[in-house]
Design a protein around this motif. Sequence first.
Motif, PDB file in Angstrom:
ATOM      1  N   GLU A 262     -15.862  57.179  -3.433  1.00  0.00           N
ATOM      2  CA  GLU A 262     -16.389  58.557  -3.320  1.00  0.00           C
ATOM      3  C   GLU A 262     -17.862  58.669  -3.745  1.00  0.00           C
ATOM      4  O   GLU A 262     -18.498  59.696  -3.517  1.00  0.00           O
ATOM      5  CB  GLU A 262     -15.514  59.538  -4.127  1.00  0.00           C
ATOM      6  CG  GLU A 262     -15.530  59.374  -5.645  1.00  0.00           C
ATOM      7  CD  GLU A 262     -14.581  58.284  -6.183  1.00  0.00           C
ATOM      8  OE1 GLU A 262     -14.312  57.298  -5.464  1.00  0.00           O
ATOM      9  OE2 GLU A 262     -14.140  58.418  -7.330  1.00  0.00           O
ATOM     10  N   HIS A 263     -18.399  57.603  -4.350  1.00  0.00           N
ATOM     11  CA  HIS A 263     -19.800  57.669  -4.799  1.00  0.00           C
ATOM     12  C   HIS A 263     -20.750  56.938  -3.861  1.00  0.00           C
ATOM     13  O   HIS A 263     -21.925  56.762  -4.170  1.00  0.00           O
ATOM     14  CB  HIS A 263     -19.928  57.072  -6.215  1.00  0.00           C
ATOM     15  CG  HIS A 263     -19.009  57.681  -7.203  1.00  0.00           C
ATOM     16  ND1 HIS A 263     -17.983  56.990  -7.800  1.00  0.00           N
ATOM     17  CD2 HIS A 263     -18.914  58.948  -7.655  1.00  0.00           C
ATOM     18  CE1 HIS A 263     -17.310  57.790  -8.597  1.00  0.00           C
ATOM     19  NE2 HIS A 263     -17.855  58.990  -8.526  1.00  0.00           N
ATOM     20  N   LEU A 264     -20.221  56.427  -2.705  1.00  0.00           N
ATOM     21  CA  LEU A 264     -21.047  55.584  -1.825  1.00  0.00           C
ATOM     22  C   LEU A 264     -21.631  56.368  -0.656  1.00  0.00           C
ATOM     23  O   LEU A 264     -20.988  57.295  -0.144  1.00  0.00           O
ATOM     24  CB  LEU A 264     -20.192  54.436  -1.273  1.00  0.00           C
ATOM     25  CG  LEU A 264     -19.504  53.552  -2.322  1.00  0.00           C
ATOM     26  CD1 LEU A 264     -18.720  52.441  -1.629  1.00  0.00           C
ATOM     27  CD2 LEU A 264     -20.519  52.945  -3.297  1.00  0.00           C
ATOM     28  N   TYR A 265     -22.838  55.976  -0.249  1.00  0.00           N
ATOM     29  CA  TYR A 265     -23.442  56.509   0.983  1.00  0.00           C
ATOM     30  C   TYR A 265     -23.067  55.531   2.091  1.00  0.00           C
ATOM     31  O   TYR A 265     -23.562  54.396   2.098  1.00  0.00           O
ATOM     32  CB  TYR A 265     -24.966  56.561   0.870  1.00  0.00           C
ATOM     33  CG  TYR A 265     -25.459  57.483  -0.217  1.00  0.00           C
ATOM     34  CD1 TYR A 265     -25.440  58.858  -0.042  1.00  0.00           C
ATOM     35  CD2 TYR A 265     -25.932  56.971  -1.425  1.00  0.00           C
ATOM     36  CE1 TYR A 265     -25.881  59.713  -1.035  1.00  0.00           C
ATOM     37  CE2 TYR A 265     -26.379  57.819  -2.426  1.00  0.00           C
ATOM     38  CZ  TYR A 265     -26.352  59.190  -2.217  1.00  0.00           C
ATOM     39  OH  TYR A 265     -26.796  60.025  -3.199  1.00  0.00           O
ATOM     40  N   ARG A 266     -22.171  55.909   3.018  1.00  0.00           N
ATOM     41  CA  ARG A 266     -21.733  54.997   4.084  1.00  0.00           C
ATOM     42  C   ARG A 266     -22.649  55.073   5.303  1.00  0.00           C
ATOM     43  O   ARG A 266     -23.171  56.147   5.627  1.00  0.00           O
ATOM     44  CB  ARG A 266     -20.299  55.365   4.508  1.00  0.00           C
ATOM     45  CG  ARG A 266     -19.238  54.939   3.492  1.00  0.00           C
ATOM     46  CD  ARG A 266     -19.150  53.438   3.472  1.00  0.00           C
ATOM     47  NE  ARG A 266     -18.117  52.963   2.562  1.00  0.00           N
ATOM     48  CZ  ARG A 266     -18.043  51.703   2.175  1.00  0.00           C
ATOM     49  NH1 ARG A 266     -18.955  50.823   2.564  1.00  0.00           N
ATOM     50  NH2 ARG A 266     -17.080  51.317   1.384  1.00  0.00           N
ATOM     51  N   MET A 267     -22.828  53.916   5.989  1.00  0.00           N
ATOM     52  CA  MET A 267     -23.582  53.887   7.256  1.00  0.00           C
ATOM     53  C   MET A 267     -22.613  54.215   8.388  1.00  0.00           C
ATOM     54  O   MET A 267     -21.403  54.053   8.224  1.00  0.00           O
ATOM     55  CB  MET A 267     -24.131  52.477   7.522  1.00  0.00           C
ATOM     56  CG  MET A 267     -25.153  52.013   6.541  1.00  0.00           C
ATOM     57  SD  MET A 267     -25.512  50.266   6.817  1.00  0.00           S
ATOM     58  CE  MET A 267     -26.693  50.345   8.141  1.00  0.00           C
ATOM     59  N   ASP A 268     -23.160  54.606   9.561  1.00  0.00           N
ATOM     60  CA  ASP A 268     -22.314  54.679  10.763  1.00  0.00           C
ATOM     61  C   ASP A 268     -21.761  53.286  10.998  1.00  0.00           C
ATOM     62  O   ASP A 268     -22.459  52.301  10.765  1.00  0.00           O
ATOM     63  CB  ASP A 268     -23.172  55.038  11.997  1.00  0.00           C
ATOM     64  CG  ASP A 268     -23.472  56.503  12.022  1.00  0.00           C
ATOM     65  OD1 ASP A 268     -22.882  57.229  11.200  1.00  0.00           O
ATOM     66  OD2 ASP A 268     -24.309  56.908  12.859  1.00  0.00           O
ATOM     67  N   GLU A 269     -20.552  53.245  11.587  1.00  0.00           N
ATOM     68  CA  GLU A 269     -19.940  51.934  11.816  1.00  0.00           C
ATOM     69  C   GLU A 269     -20.837  51.041  12.690  1.00  0.00           C
ATOM     70  O   GLU A 269     -21.050  49.865  12.414  1.00  0.00           O
ATOM     71  CB  GLU A 269     -18.586  52.119  12.495  1.00  0.00           C
ATOM     72  CG  GLU A 269     -17.482  51.345  11.788  1.00  0.00           C
ATOM     73  CD  GLU A 269     -16.155  51.672  12.396  1.00  0.00           C
ATOM     74  OE1 GLU A 269     -15.751  50.907  13.289  1.00  0.00           O
ATOM     75  OE2 GLU A 269     -15.563  52.696  11.998  1.00  0.00           O
ATOM     76  N   GLY A 270     -21.388  51.683  13.769  1.00  0.00           N
ATOM     77  CA  GLY A 270     -22.245  50.932  14.709  1.00  0.00           C
ATOM     78  C   GLY A 270     -23.461  50.348  13.997  1.00  0.00           C
ATOM     79  O   GLY A 270     -23.825  49.192  14.209  1.00  0.00           O
ATOM     80  N   LYS A 273     -22.518  47.393  11.948  1.00  0.00           N
ATOM     81  CA  LYS A 273     -22.264  46.173  12.750  1.00  0.00           C
ATOM     82  C   LYS A 273     -23.579  45.503  13.109  1.00  0.00           C
ATOM     83  O   LYS A 273     -23.720  44.289  13.029  1.00  0.00           O
ATOM     84  CB  LYS A 273     -21.481  46.539  14.010  1.00  0.00           C
ATOM     85  CG  LYS A 273     -19.977  46.561  13.763  1.00  0.00           C
ATOM     86  CD  LYS A 273     -19.236  46.819  15.042  1.00  0.00           C
ATOM     87  CE  LYS A 273     -17.766  47.053  14.712  1.00  0.00           C
ATOM     88  NZ  LYS A 273     -17.132  47.899  15.707  1.00  0.00           N
ATOM     89  N   LYS A 274     -24.560  46.332  13.509  1.00  0.00           N
ATOM     90  CA  LYS A 274     -25.878  45.774  13.882  1.00  0.00           C
ATOM     91  C   LYS A 274     -26.460  44.995  12.706  1.00  0.00           C
ATOM     92  O   LYS A 274     -27.034  43.941  12.850  1.00  0.00           O
ATOM     93  CB  LYS A 274     -26.838  46.915  14.251  1.00  0.00           C
ATOM     94  CG  LYS A 274     -26.763  47.345  15.687  1.00  0.00           C
ATOM     95  CD  LYS A 274     -27.944  48.259  15.992  1.00  0.00           C
ATOM     96  CE  LYS A 274     -27.442  49.549  16.624  1.00  0.00           C
ATOM     97  NZ  LYS A 274     -28.413  50.618  16.600  1.00  0.00           N
ATOM     98  N   LEU A 275     -26.292  45.559  11.541  1.00  0.00           N
ATOM     99  CA  LEU A 275     -26.818  44.921  10.333  1.00  0.00           C
ATOM    100  C   LEU A 275     -26.148  43.579  10.111  1.00  0.00           C
ATOM    101  O   LEU A 275     -26.796  42.589   9.761  1.00  0.00           O
ATOM    102  CB  LEU A 275     -26.583  45.840   9.119  1.00  0.00           C
ATOM    103  CG  LEU A 275     -27.052  45.311   7.777  1.00  0.00           C
ATOM    104  CD1 LEU A 275     -28.579  45.321   7.708  1.00  0.00           C
ATOM    105  CD2 LEU A 275     -26.491  46.141   6.632  1.00  0.00           C
ATOM    106  N   LEU A 276     -24.822  43.537  10.376  1.00  0.00           N
ATOM    107  CA  LEU A 276     -24.080  42.295  10.145  1.00  0.00           C
ATOM    108  C   LEU A 276     -24.407  41.221  11.180  1.00  0.00           C
ATOM    109  O   LEU A 276     -24.288  40.036  10.917  1.00  0.00           O
ATOM    110  CB  LEU A 276     -22.576  42.580  10.162  1.00  0.00           C
ATOM    111  CG  LEU A 276     -22.043  43.260   8.895  1.00  0.00           C
ATOM    112  CD1 LEU A 276     -20.582  43.629   9.078  1.00  0.00           C
ATOM    113  CD2 LEU A 276     -22.206  42.361   7.677  1.00  0.00           C
ATOM    114  N   LYS A 277     -24.805  41.649  12.423  1.00  0.00           N
ATOM    115  CA  LYS A 277     -25.089  40.698  13.511  1.00  0.00           C
ATOM    116  C   LYS A 277     -26.209  39.726  13.165  1.00  0.00           C
ATOM    117  O   LYS A 277     -26.156  38.558  13.478  1.00  0.00           O
ATOM    118  CB  LYS A 277     -25.454  41.467  14.787  1.00  0.00           C
ATOM    119  CG  LYS A 277     -24.333  41.492  15.786  1.00  0.00           C
ATOM    120  CD  LYS A 277     -24.850  42.061  17.079  1.00  0.00           C
ATOM    121  CE  LYS A 277     -23.667  42.491  17.922  1.00  0.00           C
ATOM    122  NZ  LYS A 277     -24.082  43.431  18.935  1.00  0.00           N
ATOM    123  N   GLY A 278     -27.252  40.231  12.578  1.00  0.00           N
ATOM    124  CA  GLY A 278     -28.382  39.369  12.230  1.00  0.00           C
ATOM    125  C   GLY A 278     -27.935  38.250  11.305  1.00  0.00           C
ATOM    126  O   GLY A 278     -27.039  38.452  10.491  1.00  0.00           O
TER     127      GLY A 278
END
Length: 286
Positions: A262-270, A273-278
């Motif tokens: 509840e204390h986290l700022y979440r990114m959009d899923e997409g 994923k882009k972040l993880l691709k690199g």
Amino acid sequence: MKKKLTCFDFQTMKEEGRKVVLMTAYDYITAKLAEETGMDMLLVGDSLGMAVYGYPGTVPVTMDQCIVHAEAVRRGAPETFVIGDMPFGSYHAGVEDACRNAIRFYKEAGVDCLKLEGGKRVVPIIKAIVDDGMLLMGHVGLTPQSSGALGGFRAQGRTAEAAKAVVEDAVAVYEAGAFSVLVEGVPPEVTAAIRRSVPVPVYGIGAGDCDGQIMVCSDILGLFQAFTPKFVKRYGNLAEEYRKVFAAYSDDVRKGVFPGEEHLYRMDEGEAKKLLKGKNNRPAKK
Ligand code: KIV
């Protein structure tokens, strides 16, 4: 919306037997909460030396420190009567210096009134400040800035002769132009004699029945731990609450329980994923 009280309201309250509630405050949050609960006056006391800075007394407190805290209190309690306490050294080098420092409190921190310690010896200072159009509350009896000369934080006026001197100080302060007198650490008989001798409101701390009472906020909250004067009534034990909160927070961090989902700022899923691709997220070499 709360209407800020004036010195005329305080005189009326005295005449109608309505008690005035005063407390010290040194910061924005405390001032805001005090205003919300309807406190009549807030004193930015030089007790901040002990309550905020951990000094053994009030003597080291400077004008600059008082101004900073008074500004914060003013912002937190815009509709409350705020008193700036003249610290040791700010009215001792002569009338001109005292007026200059009093004016700083008014111009830089927007206080409604000043307070300074002493009786007959500070009459010229009070007269000059009042003549310059500022409001002033006297402070007689136990005057902490002179605690060295008084032999410590000791009750005053306990013999008939000493009591007479405190009453004379209160009268001198009133005659010099103070709109009210604060009396600290004297037997109630002395306070009663002062109240018979001056027509202005008499407020007290450790002085029995008065037109109003003042307490140091960290004392009534049960935060200040170094010592508790006899006249203090603790209405809470915030030191214990602080300890509990600090220990619980430390425990959570050490166990990895905080921060939770509840204390986290979440990114959009997409985007995630882009972040993880690199392969890695280091900037490309030029
Ligand atoms: O500085 C202060 O808190 C005071 C109170 C003791 C009245 O002067």
